[in-house]
Scaffold this active site. Structure first.
Site, PDB file in Angstrom:
ATOM      1  N   SER A 254      20.002 -10.946 -12.382  1.00 19.40           N
ATOM      2  CA  SER A 254      20.225  -9.500 -12.436  1.00 19.40           C
ATOM      3  C   SER A 254      19.201  -8.888 -13.379  1.00 19.40           C
ATOM      4  CB  SER A 254      21.637  -9.204 -12.930  1.00 19.40           C
ATOM      5  OG  SER A 254      21.684  -9.387 -14.322  1.00 19.40           O
ATOM      6  N   LYS A 255      19.277  -7.583 -13.498  1.00 19.52           N
ATOM      7  CA  LYS A 255      18.308  -6.870 -14.337  1.00 19.52           C
ATOM      8  C   LYS A 255      18.298  -7.382 -15.777  1.00 19.52           C
ATOM      9  CE  LYS A 255      17.572  -2.538 -12.011  1.00 19.52           C
ATOM     10  NZ  LYS A 255      18.431  -1.468 -11.561  1.00 19.52           N
ATOM     11  N   ARG A 256      19.437  -7.930 -16.204  1.00 21.89           N
ATOM     12  CA  ARG A 256      19.483  -8.462 -17.567  1.00 21.89           C
ATOM     13  C   ARG A 256      18.412  -9.527 -17.770  1.00 21.89           C
ATOM     14  NH1 ARG A 256      23.453 -11.666 -18.399  1.00 21.89           N
ATOM     15  NH2 ARG A 256      24.137 -11.650 -16.237  1.00 21.89           N
ATOM     16  N   GLY A 258      15.430  -9.498 -16.500  1.00 22.99           N
ATOM     17  CA  GLY A 258      14.083  -8.971 -16.295  1.00 22.99           C
ATOM     18  C   GLY A 258      14.018  -8.326 -14.926  1.00 22.99           C
TER      19      GLY A 258
END
Ligand code: GLU
Length: 491
Positions: A254-256, A258
């Site tokens: 996920s965006k966490r 990167g």
């Protein structure tokens, strides 16, 4: 001898990538698309692109163009499509009608509010919030009359009361679900919009898909779809659910972790083939075919090799981990291995994006790329830190100035060195180095002081390829000009 009437079964494979344009092209989606594409190319089959845009509120044109751009960037050209589900609503309606007619589906008059209330009550009571089957046994004629009278109704699929639904997954083997665990799901909402299960199966049948390659997150959707195929009298395609991609902490990427958008990697200066090679090995392995003489597994594969070796048998069962360091390694390897001519168009895109206009000839530019490609991790370097190689208009790194040119006497010496270089013939790597070393000895300074200082003036950076190779590349005139300009520019 008669010619055997041989039809290559592979040539008839049809696979699709079916993104929903409710978001950008995610790394996981791109990897699914790549596996579909590799499978189609390996089997000389057809790769179809279908845009699943029936979620009218969340789908957008921008997302569609981003997805197409991402696929093109990765070189995953499709043979048919893009087909848009929003333009195929009649097919879904007709399919739902067929299911109604043969008793596999029924009208449901429960309103959204009622369903929500019942769901909340079920959850509060600690029972699974499934549809309670209230409209399942309404007399067909009554239901048809109510619909004809204009009452809003959804169409639901009738899950068999008992038994199991099973299928053979090409990756996970036999997968079986108890029908009691499946709910009578909606096929067509009361506003005429199909749900995913209906549109996907109607299209996959209509478009004659032979293989459904998609993420393992769809495994639990498959029994419902298998039941739909059966109810429509269609033969099942081969299902192949591919393992998910996780972040380094083993949670779903996920965006966490990167960037997750494919185009973000383009913007980071990743070579598309490097990204493709990296993605291909996330969840798939060529197995023994990749074993080298030293026992290690080879990881760099050309597109032709990937196509040649790809098979569903090589698919991993466990989830894959997305490792940015590994991607950087692939990128470096590809940038190093490419001929400058092949890198140039990719670098030109970076220049364009950065608004940078090179002022050197094509021949010089190719020589500059050859000089720099061994020390590059990203294509963006060419538009940022390497400007001095391609134009006389380049920034100078302040930190490098502070480190190597803080002493004013160094600038004075470099200016004197410029005067010596003006008349040097030939102007070669050897002669420029000899002159600099002799000059340093004459002045009683360490050659390193002059080399470091000259590097900053010539390239704007504290690091560069061999300084003397850089000098020859820049040419005598530029070297003289840049070395003497430092002092006048007041660096
Ligand atoms: N539109 C679905 C998705 O994006 C496609 C799933 C499928 O391949 O069946 O997840």
């Amino acid at each position: 001898m008669p010619t055997p009437n041989f039809i290559d079964p592979g040539s008839m494979t049809r696979v699709r990538f079916a993104p929903s344009p409710t978001g950008y092209l995610h790394v996981g989606g791109a990897r699914t698309a790549l596996f579909c594409w590799l499978f189609a190319r390996h089997t000389h089959g057809t790769f179809i692109l279908r845009i699943e845009d029936t979620d009218f509120e969340r789908s957008s044109e921008d997302m569609v163009s981003g997805i197409l751009e991402g696929l093109r960037w990765l070189g995953l050209e499709w043979d048919e499509g893009p087909f848009y589900q929003s333009q195929r609503l009649d097919l879904y309606r007709a399919t739902a009608d067929r299911l109604l007619a043969n008793g596999s589906a029924y009208y449901c008059f429960c309103t959204r509010e009622e369903l929500e209330q019942r769901r909340a009550a079920a959850t509060a009571a600690g029972v699974p919030p499934r549809y309670d089957g209230r409209c399942r046994n309404l007399p067909t004629a009554d239901a048809a009359r109510r619909v004809a009278a204009g009452e809003a109704a959804a169409i639901r699929f009738r899950i068999p009361d008992s038994g199991t639904t099973a299928f053979e997954d090409a990756v996970f083997g036999r997968v079986e679900f108890a029908n009691a665990e499946l709910e009578d799901f909606v096929l067509l909402r009361s506003d005429g919009v199909p749900t995913y299960h209906l549109s996907v199966v109607a299209d996959d049948i209509d478009m004659r898909m032979t293989h459904i390659i998609r993420g393992a997150d769809h495994l639990s959707n498959t029994p419902k779809q298998v039941l739909l195929y059966n109810a429509l009298g269609a033969s099942l395609p081969v299902f192949a659910h591919v393992p998910l991609i996780l972040g380094p902490d083993k949670t779903r990427l996920s965006k966490r972790h990167g960037a997750t958008s494919v185009l973000a990697y383009k913007d980071m200066g990743i070579v598309p083939e490097a990204f493709r090679n990296f993605l291909a090995l996330l969840g798939w392995s060529p197995g023994e075919a990749a074993r080298q003489a030293d026992g290690k597994e080879r990881e760099i594969f050309s597109t032709a090799e990937l196509v040649e070796m790809f098979s569903l048998e090589g698919m991993a069962h466990s989830n894959a981990v997305f490792n940015n360091e590994k991607l950087a390694w692939f990128n470096t390897e590809y940038i190093r291995a490419y001929a400058p001519e092949r890198l140039l168009p990719l670098i030109e895109q970076e220049w364009q994006r950065a608004g940078f206009v090179p002022s050197r000839s094509r021949e010089d530019i190719l020589a500059g790329i050859a000089l720099l490609q061994q020390r590059t991790r990203s294509l963006t370097d060419f538009a940022m830190t390497f400007r001095a190689y391609f134009s006389d208009d380049y920034p100078t790194d302040e930190a490098a100035v502070a480190k190597f040119l803080a002493d004013p006497s160094t600038l004075g010496l470099l200016r004197e060195l410029a005067v010596r270089y003006r008349t040097l013939t030939p102007f070669s790597e050897l002669s420029t180095e000899e002159l600099l070393r002799a000059f340093a000895a004459e002045k009683g300074v360490k050659p390193g002081v002059l080399i470091n200082g000259a590097r900053v003036l010539l390239t704007g950076q504290g690091v560069a390829p061999s300084l003397f190779a850089v000098m020859v590349y820049l040419g005598q005139q530029r070297v003289v000009q840049r070395l003497s300009a430092g002092a006048t520019a007041g660096i």
